[in-house]
Design a protein around this motif. Sequence first.
Motif, PDB file in Angstrom:
ATOM      1  N   ALA A 172      11.852 -16.813  12.032  1.00 43.47           N
ATOM      2  CA  ALA A 172      12.506 -17.949  12.695  1.00 43.47           C
ATOM      3  C   ALA A 172      13.878 -18.292  12.126  1.00 43.47           C
ATOM      4  O   ALA A 172      14.606 -19.081  12.709  1.00 43.47           O
ATOM      5  CB  ALA A 172      11.605 -19.180  12.597  1.00 43.47           C
ATOM      6  N   LEU A 174      17.816 -17.982  10.848  1.00 45.66           N
ATOM      7  CA  LEU A 174      19.086 -17.342  11.195  1.00 45.66           C
ATOM      8  C   LEU A 174      19.797 -16.970   9.884  1.00 45.66           C
ATOM      9  O   LEU A 174      19.515 -17.566   8.834  1.00 45.66           O
ATOM     10  CB  LEU A 174      19.950 -18.300  12.024  1.00 45.66           C
ATOM     11  CG  LEU A 174      19.287 -18.848  13.294  1.00 45.66           C
ATOM     12  CD1 LEU A 174      20.257 -19.769  14.050  1.00 45.66           C
ATOM     13  CD2 LEU A 174      18.819 -17.717  14.214  1.00 45.66           C
ATOM     14  N   GLU A 177      20.963 -19.585   7.493  1.00 43.63           N
ATOM     15  CA  GLU A 177      19.863 -20.346   6.890  1.00 43.63           C
ATOM     16  C   GLU A 177      19.227 -19.558   5.730  1.00 43.63           C
ATOM     17  O   GLU A 177      18.836 -20.135   4.714  1.00 43.63           O
ATOM     18  CB  GLU A 177      18.808 -20.666   7.962  1.00 43.63           C
ATOM     19  CG  GLU A 177      19.342 -21.572   9.069  1.00 43.63           C
ATOM     20  CD  GLU A 177      18.424 -21.696  10.280  1.00 43.63           C
ATOM     21  OE1 GLU A 177      18.499 -22.732  10.954  1.00 43.63           O
ATOM     22  OE2 GLU A 177      17.652 -20.745  10.569  1.00 43.63           O
ATOM     23  N   ASN A 199      11.074  -9.780  12.523  1.00 47.53           N
ATOM     24  CA  ASN A 199      12.135  -9.441  13.477  1.00 47.53           C
ATOM     25  C   ASN A 199      12.013 -10.161  14.820  1.00 47.53           C
ATOM     26  O   ASN A 199      12.607  -9.727  15.806  1.00 47.53           O
ATOM     27  CB  ASN A 199      12.129  -7.917  13.703  1.00 47.53           C
ATOM     28  CG  ASN A 199      13.446  -7.402  14.222  1.00 47.53           C
ATOM     29  OD1 ASN A 199      14.507  -7.908  13.817  1.00 47.53           O
ATOM     30  ND2 ASN A 199      13.403  -6.424  15.117  1.00 47.53           N
ATOM     31  N   LEU A 201      13.388 -12.660  16.110  1.00 51.61           N
ATOM     32  CA  LEU A 201      14.670 -13.009  16.730  1.00 51.61           C
ATOM     33  C   LEU A 201      15.678 -11.867  16.569  1.00 51.61           C
ATOM     34  O   LEU A 201      16.882 -12.084  16.668  1.00 51.61           O
ATOM     35  CB  LEU A 201      15.222 -14.317  16.144  1.00 51.61           C
ATOM     36  CG  LEU A 201      14.375 -15.580  16.392  1.00 51.61           C
ATOM     37  CD1 LEU A 201      15.057 -16.797  15.768  1.00 51.61           C
ATOM     38  CD2 LEU A 201      14.139 -15.809  17.885  1.00 51.61           C
ATOM     39  N   SER A 202      15.179 -10.664  16.303  1.00 51.76           N
ATOM     40  CA  SER A 202      16.022  -9.470  16.187  1.00 51.76           C
ATOM     41  C   SER A 202      17.015  -9.580  15.026  1.00 51.76           C
ATOM     42  O   SER A 202      18.084  -8.978  15.054  1.00 51.76           O
ATOM     43  CB  SER A 202      16.770  -9.211  17.509  1.00 51.76           C
ATOM     44  OG  SER A 202      17.211  -7.870  17.572  1.00 51.76           O
ATOM     45  N   LEU A 203      16.662 -10.383  14.027  1.00 53.76           N
ATOM     46  CA  LEU A 203      17.582 -10.635  12.917  1.00 53.76           C
ATOM     47  C   LEU A 203      17.017 -10.217  11.563  1.00 53.76           C
ATOM     48  O   LEU A 203      17.588 -10.564  10.525  1.00 53.76           O
ATOM     49  CB  LEU A 203      17.966 -12.125  12.900  1.00 53.76           C
ATOM     50  CG  LEU A 203      18.903 -12.551  14.033  1.00 53.76           C
ATOM     51  CD1 LEU A 203      18.979 -14.076  14.129  1.00 53.76           C
ATOM     52  CD2 LEU A 203      20.308 -11.967  13.831  1.00 53.76           C
ATOM     53  N   LEU A 205      16.970  -7.403   9.892  1.00 56.34           N
ATOM     54  CA  LEU A 205      17.869  -6.642   9.040  1.00 56.34           C
ATOM     55  C   LEU A 205      19.071  -7.482   8.597  1.00 56.34           C
ATOM     56  O   LEU A 205      19.451  -7.475   7.429  1.00 56.34           O
ATOM     57  CB  LEU A 205      18.328  -5.345   9.713  1.00 56.34           C
ATOM     58  CG  LEU A 205      18.736  -4.336   8.647  1.00 56.34           C
ATOM     59  CD1 LEU A 205      17.974  -3.036   8.779  1.00 56.34           C
ATOM     60  CD2 LEU A 205      20.206  -4.089   8.621  1.00 56.34           C
ATOM     61  N   ALA A 206      19.625  -8.239   9.519  1.00 52.56           N
ATOM     62  CA  ALA A 206      20.775  -9.092   9.175  1.00 52.56           C
ATOM     63  C   ALA A 206      20.371 -10.155   8.154  1.00 52.56           C
ATOM     64  O   ALA A 206      21.118 -10.443   7.212  1.00 52.56           O
ATOM     65  CB  ALA A 206      21.325  -9.753  10.432  1.00 52.56           C
ATOM     66  N   LEU A 209      20.178  -8.499   4.786  1.00 57.46           N
ATOM     67  CA  LEU A 209      21.505  -8.311   4.184  1.00 57.46           C
ATOM     68  C   LEU A 209      22.040  -9.625   3.634  1.00 57.46           C
ATOM     69  O   LEU A 209      22.655  -9.652   2.555  1.00 57.46           O
ATOM     70  CB  LEU A 209      22.489  -7.741   5.219  1.00 57.46           C
ATOM     71  CG  LEU A 209      22.187  -6.343   5.784  1.00 57.46           C
ATOM     72  CD1 LEU A 209      23.319  -5.900   6.718  1.00 57.46           C
ATOM     73  CD2 LEU A 209      21.986  -5.311   4.674  1.00 57.46           C
ATOM     74  N   TYR A 283      11.095 -18.192  18.125  1.00 57.26           N
ATOM     75  CA  TYR A 283      11.905 -19.292  18.654  1.00 57.26           C
ATOM     76  C   TYR A 283      11.263 -20.639  18.315  1.00 57.26           C
ATOM     77  O   TYR A 283      11.949 -21.586  17.933  1.00 57.26           O
ATOM     78  CB  TYR A 283      12.031 -19.118  20.167  1.00 57.26           C
ATOM     79  CG  TYR A 283      12.806 -20.201  20.869  1.00 57.26           C
ATOM     80  CD1 TYR A 283      14.192 -20.272  20.760  1.00 57.26           C
ATOM     81  CD2 TYR A 283      12.154 -21.153  21.654  1.00 57.26           C
ATOM     82  CE1 TYR A 283      14.902 -21.262  21.413  1.00 57.26           C
ATOM     83  CE2 TYR A 283      12.856 -22.144  22.311  1.00 57.26           C
ATOM     84  CZ  TYR A 283      14.233 -22.194  22.191  1.00 57.26           C
ATOM     85  OH  TYR A 283      14.940 -23.170  22.830  1.00 57.26           O
TER      86      TYR A 283
ATOM     87  N   SER B 202      19.920  -1.599  13.872  1.00 56.80           N
ATOM     88  CA  SER B 202      19.153  -2.842  13.921  1.00 56.80           C
ATOM     89  C   SER B 202      20.035  -4.081  13.734  1.00 56.80           C
ATOM     90  O   SER B 202      19.572  -5.112  13.275  1.00 56.80           O
ATOM     91  CB  SER B 202      18.032  -2.832  12.869  1.00 56.80           C
ATOM     92  OG  SER B 202      17.023  -3.774  13.192  1.00 56.80           O
ATOM     93  N   LEU B 203      21.318  -3.927  14.081  1.00 60.00           N
ATOM     94  CA  LEU B 203      22.264  -5.018  13.841  1.00 60.00           C
ATOM     95  C   LEU B 203      22.944  -5.515  15.121  1.00 60.00           C
ATOM     96  O   LEU B 203      23.917  -6.256  15.052  1.00 60.00           O
ATOM     97  CB  LEU B 203      23.331  -4.560  12.826  1.00 60.00           C
ATOM     98  CG  LEU B 203      22.822  -4.438  11.387  1.00 60.00           C
ATOM     99  CD1 LEU B 203      23.828  -3.682  10.513  1.00 60.00           C
ATOM    100  CD2 LEU B 203      22.543  -5.816  10.788  1.00 60.00           C
ATOM    101  N   ALA B 206      22.967  -9.367  15.281  1.00 62.69           N
ATOM    102  CA  ALA B 206      23.802  -9.929  14.204  1.00 62.69           C
ATOM    103  C   ALA B 206      25.280  -9.635  14.460  1.00 62.69           C
ATOM    104  O   ALA B 206      26.141 -10.497  14.246  1.00 62.69           O
ATOM    105  CB  ALA B 206      23.373  -9.354  12.852  1.00 62.69           C
ATOM    106  N   VAL B 237      16.504 -12.392  23.734  1.00 62.58           N
ATOM    107  CA  VAL B 237      16.516 -12.833  22.332  1.00 62.58           C
ATOM    108  C   VAL B 237      17.845 -13.527  22.024  1.00 62.58           C
ATOM    109  O   VAL B 237      17.879 -14.580  21.374  1.00 62.58           O
ATOM    110  CB  VAL B 237      16.276 -11.641  21.382  1.00 62.58           C
ATOM    111  CG1 VAL B 237      16.245 -12.114  19.934  1.00 62.58           C
ATOM    112  CG2 VAL B 237      14.975 -10.916  21.733  1.00 62.58           C
ATOM    113  N   VAL B 241      18.385 -17.290  20.607  1.00 69.41           N
ATOM    114  CA  VAL B 241      19.099 -17.561  19.352  1.00 69.41           C
ATOM    115  C   VAL B 241      20.302 -18.477  19.604  1.00 69.41           C
ATOM    116  O   VAL B 241      20.540 -19.437  18.854  1.00 69.41           O
ATOM    117  CB  VAL B 241      19.529 -16.241  18.677  1.00 69.41           C
ATOM    118  CG1 VAL B 241      20.489 -16.507  17.517  1.00 69.41           C
ATOM    119  CG2 VAL B 241      18.299 -15.473  18.181  1.00 69.41           C
ATOM    120  N   ARG B 244      19.143 -21.925  19.997  1.00 71.81           N
ATOM    121  CA  ARG B 244      18.876 -22.510  18.676  1.00 71.81           C
ATOM    122  C   ARG B 244      20.162 -22.983  17.996  1.00 71.81           C
ATOM    123  O   ARG B 244      20.175 -23.958  17.233  1.00 71.81           O
ATOM    124  CB  ARG B 244      18.209 -21.465  17.765  1.00 71.81           C
ATOM    125  CG  ARG B 244      16.713 -21.282  17.876  1.00 71.81           C
ATOM    126  CD  ARG B 244      15.948 -22.254  16.968  1.00 71.81           C
ATOM    127  NE  ARG B 244      16.527 -22.398  15.659  1.00 71.81           N
ATOM    128  CZ  ARG B 244      16.271 -21.616  14.610  1.00 71.81           C
ATOM    129  NH1 ARG B 244      15.368 -20.664  14.710  1.00 71.81           N
ATOM    130  NH2 ARG B 244      16.866 -21.795  13.461  1.00 71.81           N
TER     131      ARG B 244
END
Lengths: 341, 341
Positions: A172, A174, A177, A199, A201-203, A205-206, A209, A283, B202-203, B206, B237, B241, B244
């Motif tokens: 959940a 971002l 955050e 994953n 929210l498909s984030l 990997l981001a 990092l 979400y 996978s970015l 992001a 997605v 996001v 949000r």
Amino acid sequence: MSIERELFITEVALRDGSHAVAHQYTTEQVTQVAKALGEAGVPYIEVSHGDGLGGSSLQYGLSRTNEMELIEAAVSVCGSSNIAVLVLPGIGTIKDLKEAAKLGAKMARIGTHVTEADVAAQHIQTAKELGLETVGFLMMSHMASVHKLVEQAKLLESYGADTVYMFDSAGALLPHEVKERIHALRQSLSVNIGFHAHNNLSLALANTLAAIEEGATRIDGSIRCLGAGAGNTQTEVLVAVLDRMGISTGIDLYKIMDTAEEIIAPILQAPQEITRDSLVLGYAGVYSSFLLHAQRAAKKFGIDSRDILIELGRQKVVGGQEDMIVDVAAELAKNKAIYSV
Amino acid sequence: MSIERELFITEVALRDGSHAVAHQYTTEQVTQVAKALGEAGVPYIEVSHGDGLGGSSLQYGLSRTNEMELIEAAVSVCGSSNIAVLVLPGIGTIKDLKEAAKLGAKMARIGTHVTEADVAAQHIQTAKELGLETVGFLMMSHMASVHKLVEQAKLLESYGADTVYMFDSAGALLPHEVKERIHALRQSLSVNIGFHAHNNLSLALANTLAAIEEGATRIDGSIRCLGAGAGNTQTEVLVAVLDRMGISTGIDLYKIMDTAEEIIAPILQAPQEITRDSLVLGYAGVYSSFLLHAQRAAKKFGIDSRDILIELGRQKVVGGQEDMIVDVAAELAKNKAIYSV
């Protein structure tokens, strides 16, 4: 204690990924995966039921194979890698932990809800006494304020954890955050900081990092993204991206890619993707176990299950409070009726 | 010209996503998807062969249905959404563009390799004369320096493009690289800036957030991630996001989720995931069309196709230079033989 600068990945496909195969791993599969991960140079490999030691049950899903047998198999083939086990106090017991240690597990990962660190004290202390490298972790970390998160993390440190992880269990958070939270943990703790992403929210990997940028040195990954919800940070992709950034993981990129493609992918009945259900969970920021309850309640009250999940997230309802799902649904249905008049 | 502040999403599942279904869309499928996207409030819906108008060929893959028929069907059901078409000069012709405009397409998206903007001049001018909203875009943008990218983008602007997009065609860019590039474009151009991502590392999501942060207001997304390689930024997605984050897209979140789950997912023969092949393409930063050639050459010379792709990326080999693949493979095999002595 000096803060480590290298990066250590824990592969969770044989634990969190167990959710994605309905806890049906066979000894042969675990042997094959653990051997390949060892050969690829993965430092830690977690093996347990998806909900940790002792998770096999009607409530959490029955394992096809006794997890102690899986741990023993993994230990026997993983070479210089270390086998880790997951324990959620309340589900996993001290007895389970001792048995896993006896079978050769080298790391205990002990987790609680983000506001309940105190229930981990005894397990962490026992793990240390057993000579295990010990991780304490906080789940559903998006539900707590930064202040609360740091307070609870310090408790885990005080119990003796070598590493404290923040888990984004619902996927959940971002990136900004994650940065804020990991930064605060890094400022406040003297032990290693770890991060576990989902994953939804498909984030994943981001977010990973972002955590590394702020000083996290222990990272969870899952080959082919295998895990609860929309899965975790995809290990082979993370290794490739870190390599591009000049950050060494000690993992062989080609070997980890091959393990994902040739060993894990054929095990899957359905590939891991971001479905409507997993997206809603991320979400709304709620436990995946709420999904089925919300869908049932939605049917009963003639409303959209997404409205229920989003409201549960807004009210920060946590695991164990499943009774509230019907209450929330009834309230939403009542409001809907009023507004429809 | 004032720079727009709202965000406009172009849905590319019926164009880039055509790669993921081997260009086998039927009129019925396109009708169903375009209608649902229109009802969800998606402002632009791209419909074309995966390689743009005129792409249906032995070289690029034969379409099952004439794309003009698909465009006409989409126009007839998309409500207040606008149908966009993609044109790659050299593949798509002025004649194709005129035909699409006649059928009711409202936007032309005209793209070239990142160093070859000049070949788009005539197509952009014609699109403007036809009264179409016109996008110029630069593909494989990771291959050019920031300076070169800006120089080429300014050419597209000078030809009359209303919007200039940067395409990360191989999904090779990292978020800080996207930020740097979009920032430079925003500083140097007076037209709208757009961004099109791929998810090979996978970015995609992001990178899209990074582009928006730096001022991109035109964003490509693809429901259920459907696109070449590992697919694009997953639209539903992204909408969740951005919601949000308090950024409005004008798209109904539940409706776009439902379109992805109930209409697109059942069309797919295999879900979009990050496979070994798509990861290698992103890591190496090469065209997806190189993959098969590299695998054949690898077999012939007894080497790993990944070594060939990574070397092609290092040498910045571009589409049209496929002959070099065998040369690179031969050179790698020779070096391998020398080092093995």
